[in-house]
Design an enzyme around this catalytic site. Sequence first.
Site, short mmCIF file in Angstrom:
data_model
loop_
_atom_site.label_atom_id
_atom_site.label_comp_id
_atom_site.label_asym_id
_atom_site.label_seq_id
_atom_site.Cartn_x
_atom_site.Cartn_y
_atom_site.Cartn_z
N ARG A 35 0.82 -1.21 0.00
CA ARG A 35 0.00 0.00 0.00
C ARG A 35 0.85 1.26 0.00
O ARG A 35 0.62 2.20 0.75
CB ARG A 35 -0.91 0.01 1.22
CG ARG A 35 -1.93 -1.10 1.20
CD ARG A 35 -2.87 -0.99 2.35
NE ARG A 35 -3.83 -2.08 2.34
CZ ARG A 35 -4.65 -2.34 3.32
NH1 ARG A 35 -4.65 -1.57 4.40
NH2 ARG A 35 -5.48 -3.35 3.24
N CYS A 36 1.84 1.26 -0.86
CA CYS A 36 2.81 2.35 -0.94
C CYS A 36 2.70 3.01 -2.31
O CYS A 36 2.31 2.36 -3.28
CB CYS A 36 4.21 1.73 -0.73
SG CYS A 36 5.59 2.88 -0.91
N GLY A 37 3.07 4.25 -2.39
CA GLY A 37 3.07 4.92 -3.68
C GLY A 37 4.03 4.27 -4.67
O GLY A 37 3.88 4.41 -5.88
N THR A 39 4.43 0.94 -4.81
CA THR A 39 4.00 -0.44 -5.02
C THR A 39 3.99 -0.85 -6.50
O THR A 39 4.34 -2.00 -6.81
CB THR A 39 2.62 -0.68 -4.36
OG1 THR A 39 2.75 -0.44 -2.95
CG2 THR A 39 2.11 -2.09 -4.59
#
Length: 163
Positions: A35-37, A39
């Site tokens: 859930r990371c920018g 990803t």
Amino acid sequence: MTCAYDFTATDIDGHERALSEFAGQVLLVVNVASRCGFTPQYAGLERLWRERRNRGFAVLGFPCDQFGQQEPGDEATIRDFCALNYGVTFPMFAKVEVNGPGAHPLWSWLKRERRGLLGTGRIKWNFTKFLVGRDGRVLARYAPRERPEALTSAIDRALAAAS
């Protein structure tokens, strides 16, 4: 520990794996999160793995929840997310800490071997990447913003060295 192949880690399925099974290969060791920018970099990591694995290259993904709780799931959730959304087939490991007193020994060693910008050892965010040569030594450290595609020349040079 003197090289990356001296460590062990638990894989995403709960099995202890000796990294010595990758001895002689070039590795890209990455702390990942679902859930990371950053990803979407999973797609580029998978592409690197598929295009170079037969030449002695492996991507090793280590999920980490230390940055904004961007990896909240358990290992089964992480494995399914990666497979369904990005077709990940490269080796994935159980969730680890990369900073602090609970940091996995591999990550403590990686940070000592190759410091980041301005000499910092600390991992700043998800998708920090370490390129490890065939001898198990750290060749380079890349910031999260460095896309996997930008590493192809460095990876190819490492693959060509002493092959």
